[in-house]
Design a protein around this motif. Structure first.
Motif, short mmCIF file in Angstrom:
data_model
loop_
_atom_site.label_atom_id
_atom_site.label_comp_id
_atom_site.label_asym_id
_atom_site.label_seq_id
_atom_site.Cartn_x
_atom_site.Cartn_y
_atom_site.Cartn_z
N GLU A 250 0.93 -1.09 0.05
CA GLU A 250 0.04 -0.15 0.03
C GLU A 250 0.89 1.35 0.09
O GLU A 250 0.72 2.12 -0.79
N ASN A 251 1.87 1.41 0.75
CA ASN A 251 2.89 2.15 0.99
C ASN A 251 3.53 2.69 -0.56
O ASN A 251 3.84 3.59 -0.83
N ILE A 252 3.72 1.55 -1.47
CA ILE A 252 4.63 1.51 -2.67
C ILE A 252 3.61 2.37 -3.36
O ILE A 252 3.87 3.24 -4.18
N LYS A 253 2.39 2.07 -3.29
CA LYS A 253 1.13 2.80 -4.08
C LYS A 253 1.24 4.17 -4.16
O LYS A 253 0.97 4.92 -4.95
N MET A 254 1.53 4.58 -2.98
CA MET A 254 1.31 6.25 -2.52
C MET A 254 2.29 6.80 -3.41
O MET A 254 2.28 7.87 -3.32
N THR B 347 -1.48 10.22 7.81
CA THR B 347 -0.84 11.57 7.08
C THR B 347 0.19 11.17 6.39
O THR B 347 0.76 11.99 5.36
N LEU B 348 0.57 9.85 6.41
CA LEU B 348 1.64 9.26 5.69
C LEU B 348 1.33 9.53 4.05
O LEU B 348 2.20 9.80 3.28
N LYS B 349 0.38 9.12 3.74
CA LYS B 349 -0.10 9.39 2.36
C LYS B 349 0.27 10.74 1.77
O LYS B 349 0.64 10.62 0.51
N LYS B 350 -0.58 11.67 2.62
CA LYS B 350 -0.20 13.03 2.05
C LYS B 350 1.28 13.20 1.86
O LYS B 350 2.09 13.96 1.08
N ALA B 351 2.05 12.99 2.92
CA ALA B 351 3.48 13.23 2.97
C ALA B 351 4.25 12.68 1.83
O ALA B 351 5.03 13.18 1.22
N ALA B 386 19.00 20.10 7.05
CA ALA B 386 17.94 20.14 6.42
C ALA B 386 17.64 21.83 6.31
O ALA B 386 17.80 22.43 7.22
N THR B 387 17.33 22.14 5.12
CA THR B 387 16.76 23.91 5.12
C THR B 387 15.56 23.83 5.73
O THR B 387 15.29 24.91 6.52
N PHE B 388 14.70 23.19 5.44
CA PHE B 388 13.24 23.29 5.66
C PHE B 388 12.98 21.96 6.47
O PHE B 388 13.14 21.07 5.80
N ALA B 389 11.99 21.98 7.47
CA ALA B 389 11.02 20.95 7.86
C ALA B 389 9.52 21.25 7.50
O ALA B 389 9.22 22.22 7.85
N VAL B 390 9.00 19.87 7.03
CA VAL B 390 7.48 20.36 6.91
C VAL B 390 6.60 19.28 7.78
O VAL B 390 6.99 18.14 7.66
N PHE B 391 5.69 19.95 8.63
CA PHE B 391 5.11 18.78 9.39
C PHE B 391 3.73 18.44 8.86
O PHE B 391 2.79 19.49 8.42
N ILE B 392 3.38 17.24 8.96
CA ILE B 392 1.86 17.08 8.46
C ILE B 392 1.21 16.55 9.67
O ILE B 392 1.57 14.81 9.45
N GLY B 393 0.47 16.88 10.37
CA GLY B 393 -0.36 16.11 11.47
C GLY B 393 -1.66 16.09 10.98
O GLY B 393 -2.25 16.44 10.09
N GLU B 394 -2.49 15.46 12.03
CA GLU B 394 -3.88 15.35 11.90
C GLU B 394 -4.75 16.83 11.46
O GLU B 394 -5.41 16.93 10.63
N ASP B 395 -4.29 17.76 12.21
CA ASP B 395 -4.75 19.14 11.98
C ASP B 395 -4.48 19.64 10.50
O ASP B 395 -5.24 20.07 10.07
N GLU B 396 -3.17 19.53 10.45
CA GLU B 396 -2.66 19.81 8.98
C GLU B 396 -3.62 19.17 8.00
O GLU B 396 -3.80 19.87 6.95
N GLN B 412 8.13 29.47 11.46
CA GLN B 412 7.26 28.69 11.14
C GLN B 412 6.04 29.16 10.46
O GLN B 412 5.72 30.42 10.70
N VAL B 413 5.53 28.57 9.27
CA VAL B 413 4.64 29.26 8.32
C VAL B 413 3.65 28.29 7.88
O VAL B 413 4.03 27.03 7.50
N LYS B 414 2.49 28.20 7.76
CA LYS B 414 1.41 27.29 7.07
C LYS B 414 1.42 27.60 5.72
O LYS B 414 0.93 28.80 5.28
N VAL B 415 1.72 26.68 5.11
CA VAL B 415 1.42 26.53 3.46
C VAL B 415 0.37 25.49 3.04
O VAL B 415 0.50 24.26 3.17
N GLY B 416 -0.46 26.06 2.16
CA GLY B 416 -1.62 24.90 1.78
C GLY B 416 -0.86 24.09 0.97
O GLY B 416 0.11 24.14 0.36
N PHE B 417 -1.29 22.69 0.93
CA PHE B 417 -0.64 21.39 0.33
C PHE B 417 -0.29 21.88 -1.01
O PHE B 417 0.83 21.67 -1.54
N SER B 418 -1.13 22.57 -1.69
CA SER B 418 -1.20 22.69 -3.30
C SER B 418 -0.50 23.84 -3.53
O SER B 418 -0.04 24.00 -4.75
#
Lengths: 428, 428
Positions: A250-254, B347-351, B386-396, B412-418
């Protein structure tokens, strides 16, 4: 008698090298973009490193020799063992997970044939310090993107799992040497021996049939859920293993890798593989179509490491280069932007001055250094695929401008010496 | 017992490799910009190739071994002989002049010491098919620009001429073995032997003094005209040779190389050099300061070629890498643009989706694949520069935007996924 190149080895001409360096660049860029770092190890190692680790088939193919202090050395047949040796002695100090890659030549004494050479190149990677699904999935995705980024269209990722096979064999009390023989036979596709081992351990014809179906049927990832249910019917203890396998898939598909194959016949030939394994085939290569192999392994024992999860893969670089040609992908050529032709010793100084400024700006510049006549120079520039030729004769020197010829059309234009750089920045 | 790396060899960690690949890239770019093309040859060759060509000192250092068919093979100690073997068998078909370069590892069994290893890397070039002044000058300039482009400041090009020394020895009836012994002694700086050979051939103390002055005095290119006149006084037959030497020197100056040294003590140690020779030293390296050596040579006899003018050079790649560090040049590091931290399986899928799009755009992206907590992840990102870190949690995930942290400031700054891709294109 003229001296020949050793049997089974190759020379690479400028056309070969420009393609190979381009592929190396693509692989390296992909590795770096995944956060992998490059390492290097010596071309020869203590022979023990490979004798202890490898099966007899590989030991037979080793180039072993003694140095003047009677050390037993060997030309490396692969790069995983050297990299883990390096890890055990030094790299273990770096933060985990450690993501490293390599590009290097390897040596095996085998009968030379198409796609198999006595000196060959491997590009590969090792992921050290995690066996979580997302790590293994990332590694598989990285391998997949390596083949993808080259431009090869028709390739297939196959994912297998030795953990699942081992679990089944365990429930049937097939352990140790018997299990090892089983995997050797599986790797060779030797079904008779497989059947014999299963019969000897008292399996019923139904068991044997179920197992054969498992290792002989490849199926698309989309069918995994359904197949899982039927597998669990036969082997209820596979529950945990199948769940993890499915998670990795499933992770590979991501990674936008939607089309791959599950293949439980992958045995990978070497003793040290432990869990998930994978291979990538390029169809256009025919009989020698496998270009990548890898998976989860353990070399803890060999290097006195404790509980160090490792996974990795190696890509057969030469086969990818071969596939590049066979797939008819865009020809990668040595480029020549500008060929400068000075007409006399007097104009040479201006020609060199121009070449220095053009090279400094990043252009690829060649110049007549044989003092040839005009038609021979144009023929040479054309042979070398020059985009432009620049003439500087006495007239040009006097008028302060060069004659620039577009080699493809033959169109000529006068450009002032001081404007040449700007001119080429616009047109090239 | 743990297995060790063989004596005199090296492993290269990620910091080493990123510098070495950068230097390799600079050398290759310079070579291509001069219209040189890369070739490759096998790591081992028929032992005869080097035994026939090399002096006894090199033969003693060869790694010679037998393969299973009892061929005598050798790990290449240098790359000129293999490249000319390749030329004689195949590359001779290409248009002349042929300008080729190589980058490869070589092997010599010698006592390991600083700057000397049993496996070492050479970058070098061969110019085949012309001995005109402008060709040799271009080759010398190419070597000079290789060292220059790395950023090394304190280096010296020295130009010598074996033709001139041979002409003088000829007028004194010193030929054959005696002449060979003479050059061996000159190469070693063994003045006693030099003096003995000259005395044995009946030279006057004045002659000997004149010759010693010639090979012991280095002078700047600006003095060549003046020195030439005094040399012609002593050795009138040098007329033609000195004129050509001066022409090559003048051509080198046209490449904006104004400050170099004339040094008639350069003997280059190998029998096959014929005319103009040169070396480059990097002062910061101390005793092992020579990083480049080359000149005009002939391997016609060895390869049954007829009248093929050749010149070339080799750069000691490892010494240049050493010098890079010693000169305190800008540290070249493995970069990491973005480290992505998903907080859960959800959140892994979005990451992963974000990592795929950022990598596709050329960014170097790493991601937590160990499921660590926040502070451990930040520590890892910081260790990895790393120059930047990007957090993606449930809230995000719910709000459709990631939290982007500039690692150097902690801002820190919020940036839309797209919008992430565009955001990083602006700030990185």
């Amino acid at each position: 008698m003229t001296i020949q190149r050793p049997r089974g080895t190759r020379d690479f001409n400028p056309d070969d090298m420009v393609l190979r360096r381009k592929l190396e660049y693509l692989f390296r860029s992909t590795a770096l973009s995944f956060g992998y770092h490059e390492v290097g190890t010596p071309t020869f190692e203590d022979a023990e490193l490979f004798i202890r680790k490898s099966g007899p088939e590989i030991v037979d193919q080793l180039y072993i020799f003694q140095d003047k202090a009677e050390r037993q050395l060997v030309l490396r047949p692969e790069l995983t063992a050297p990299v883990i040796r390096f890890y055990a002695s030094e790299l273990y100090k770096l933060p985990k997970p450690l993501k490293i890659f390599y590009f290097g030549n390897c040596f095996r004494y085998e009968r030379p044939q198409k796609g198999r050479y006595r000196e060959f190149w491997q590009f590969g990677a090792e992921l050290i310090g995690t066996n979580r699904s997302e790590g293994v999935a990332e590694l598989v995705a990285f391998a997949w993107y390596c083949i993808k980024c080259v431009g090869i269209k028709n390739f297939e990722l196959r994912l297998g799992n030795l953990e699942i096979l081992k679990e089944i064999l365990s429930t049937w009390d097939i352990f140790g040497t018997e299990q090892k023989d089983f995997f050797t036979a599986l790797d060779k596709g030797d079904l008779d021996t497989l059947k014999l081992i299963l019969e000897d351990s008292g399996r019923t014809p139904e068991d044997i049939q179920t197992f054969f179906t498992l290792v002989q049927t490849k199926f698309k990832i989309g069918e995994l859920k359904e197949r899982k249910i039927s597998l669990l019917d036969h082997f209820p203890t596979l529950d945990k293993h199948l769940a993890r396998f499915e998670e990795v898939a499933e992770n590979i598909k991501m990674y936008n890798i939607m089309d791959f194959t599950i293949d439980f016949s992958i045995a990978r030939g070497l003793d040290y593989y432990t869990g998930i394994v994978f291979e990538i085939d390029v169809e256009s290569l025919g009989a020698e179509k496998q270009v990548c192999g890898g998976g989860e392994y353990s070399l803890d024992e060999l290097f006195e490491l404790t509980d160090t999860p490792t996974s990795g893969f190696a890509i057969g670089f030469d086969r990818v280069a071969l596939a590049y040609g066979m797939e008819g992908l865009e020809k990668i050529e040595n480029e020549l932007d500008i060929f400068i032709i000075p007409f006399s010793k007097e104009t040479l100084k201006k020609a060199i001055e121009i070449s220095v400024s053009l090279r400094k700006a990043g252009f690829i510049v060649d110049m007549d250094i044989k003092g040839r006549n005009m038609s021979k120079n144009l023929k040479f520039a054309s042979n070398r695929n020059a985009t432009f030729a620049v003439f500087i004769g006495e007239d040009e020197l006097e008028s302060g401008s060069a004659l620039v010829r577009a080699m493809s059309t033959g169109d000529q234009v006068k450009v002032g010496f001081s404007d040449l750089l700007e001119y080429f920045k616009k047109v090239i």
